[in-house]
Scaffold this active site. Structure first.
Site, short mmCIF file in Angstrom:
data_model
loop_
_atom_site.label_atom_id
_atom_site.label_comp_id
_atom_site.label_asym_id
_atom_site.label_seq_id
_atom_site.Cartn_x
_atom_site.Cartn_y
_atom_site.Cartn_z
N GLU A 164 12.89 1.07 -31.39
CA GLU A 164 12.35 2.18 -32.17
C GLU A 164 10.95 2.53 -31.69
OE1 GLU A 164 11.55 3.21 -36.93
OE2 GLU A 164 12.10 1.18 -36.29
N LYS A 207 13.69 -12.73 -43.28
CA LYS A 207 14.21 -11.47 -42.76
C LYS A 207 15.52 -11.62 -41.99
CE LYS A 207 12.65 -8.01 -43.18
NZ LYS A 207 11.71 -7.19 -42.42
#
EC number: 6.3.5.1
Length: 446
Positions: free
Chosen positions: A48, A182
């Site tokens: 990204e 996470k």
């Protein structure tokens, strides 16, 4: 008659792309595309916002910065050939989008806009970007691939739209920051999306430290039935090779690096090391220094700094007074010698006493208390900041989260420092990490 099953060969660039380094990031993309092409990839993907780095924040408010990203994207597109290149970048067309463009045969073939913009925790996407409103798919070597960006996969709709458009594989590019929970959360989400859609998922994540945030990589392949095909190690830069089988909707990793110790303490330790290394290197400092007391917090900070930067870039300073025990002196020296750092002992007794003498008239009639105790710490702070200024070494603070949470620290004393590696590490975890580091054999010669 037997027919060979169609397979799509992928290269996933789990790499670090620093914020603001647009030209350098584009050059790294070129080198990795060349490597992927030589390895026979049909598709190479990048994280990204590769071109801008993540998070670009207020750089996105500069038209010149957006123009630089668009210029490099156009140049990369012009360089593209048969290998499809998926790259993250800011896309400005009146409004700014968090985008991923597919480059092939000298042009931008398709551009996907991130639909789900996170606005919590460290994320501030809604401030800078407009959301996309549809999922983009592309056909690569006969395989329909859905193109998603990070938070998109945490919502069910973008993946469902891709599946409805015929996607067999979801390619998700990410800049997902690390925390100790996470990875389990990501896997649960990816498994759910695969089972909902029947699509396999190649999840590519950014790696590297950026200010107070660290990205772990830890890219994942998930098969169409929801089983996990492969996990990349955290905090390792790698070009990850994979193949997608269109008939079985299964992914296979090829020669992925493996984590030597995937445990929680090892992962946290490597996160702290990566954060220090990237903060120092990206900000152009020649090295670091810290006050070494002989205690466990400064000892762990010293080990982290050496593992991040090498002993030749680390300076440790012991600053004793009349109250410093021989045990502390011996412990600090042993730590510094074991790790091979530049070590100094600066006796601050006279400096400390000069402060006390200067303040005595103003303290008249008041008994000695924590004020005098804190003067020791503040004297050390003055010394360390002077050394930092003179040698351009960044000062590391050594306090832990438990101390910071209850205020067990001295303003302008042991709180001095531009970077605090243990600021989010509780004291109990400090002991765990020290035990892990002692048993890991890092840097031992035998």
């Amino acid at each position: 008659m037997f027919f060979a099953m169609a397979k799509l060969r992928l290269a996933l660039a789990q790499q670090d792309f620093p914020v603001g380094a647009v030209a350098a990031n584009a050059n790294r993309v070129r080198r990795l595309v060349a490597e992927a092409t030589a390895g026979g990839a049909a598709l190479v993907a990048f994280p990204e916002l590769t071109l801008s780095g993540y998070p670009p924040e207020d750089l996105l408010l500069r038209p010149s910065f957006l123009a630089a990203c668009e210029s490099e994207l156009a140049a990369l597109a012009a360089d593209s050939a048969d290998v499809a290149v998926l790259i993250g970048h800011p896309h400005s067309e009146g409004e700014v989008f968090n985008a991923a463009s597919l480059l092939r045969q000298g042009r931008v073939e398709a551009t996907a806009h991130k639909q789900a913009l996170p606005n919590y925790g460290v994320f501030d996407d809604m401030r800078y970007f407009q959301p996309g409103h549809e999922t983009t798919t592309a056909v690569i070597d006969g395989v329909t691939v859905g193109l998603l960006i990070c938070e998109d996969v945490w919502r069910s709709e973008p993946a469902a739209q891709a599946a409805a458009a015929g996607a067999q594989l979801l390619l998700v590019i990410n800049a997902s920051p690390w925390d100790d929970a996470k990875q389990a959360e990501r896997e649960a989400v990816l498994v759910a999306r695969a089972r909902e859609t029947g699509c396999a998922i190649a999840y590519l994540n950014l790696v590297g430290g950026q200010d107070e945030v660290v990205y772990d990589g830890a890219s994942i392949l998930v098969n169409g039935d929801g089983s996990v095909a492969a996990r990349a190690p955290a905090f390792v830069d790698a070009l990850l090779w994979a193949e997608f089988d269109t008939e079985t909707r299964m992914l296979a990793a090829h020669d992925w690096p493996r984590a030597t110790d995937p445990g929680a303490d090892a992962t946290l330790y490597h996160a702290l090391v990566r954060g220090i290394r990237d903060y120092i290197d990206k900000n152009g400092f020649p090295g670091v220094l810290l006050g070494l007391s002989g205690g466990i917090d400064s000892a762990l900070t010293l080990a982290l700094a050496v593992d991040a930067l090498g002993a030749d870039r680390v300076t440790a300073v012991m600053m004793p007074t009349r109250y410093t025990s021989q045990l502390s002196l011996d412990g600090a020296r042993a730590q510094a010698e074991k790790l091979g750092v530049d070590y100094h002992v600066i006796d601050i007794e006279a400096t400390y006493q000069s402060f006390v003498d200067a303040l005595t008239p103003a303290f008249a009639g008041k008994p000695a208390d924590t004020t005098e105790e804190n003067l020791q710490s503040r004297t050390r702070g003055v010394m360390l900041m002077a050394l930092s200024n003179k040698h351009r070494q960044l000062l590391l603070a050594t306090g832990n989260k438990s101390e910071m949470a209850v205020g067990y620290a001295t303003l302008y004393g042991d709180m001095c420092g531009a970077y605090a590696p243990l600021k989010d590490v509780y004291k109990t975890v400090v002991y765990r990490l020290a035990r892990w580091r002692n048993g890991a054999g890092i840097g031992d010669s035998g």
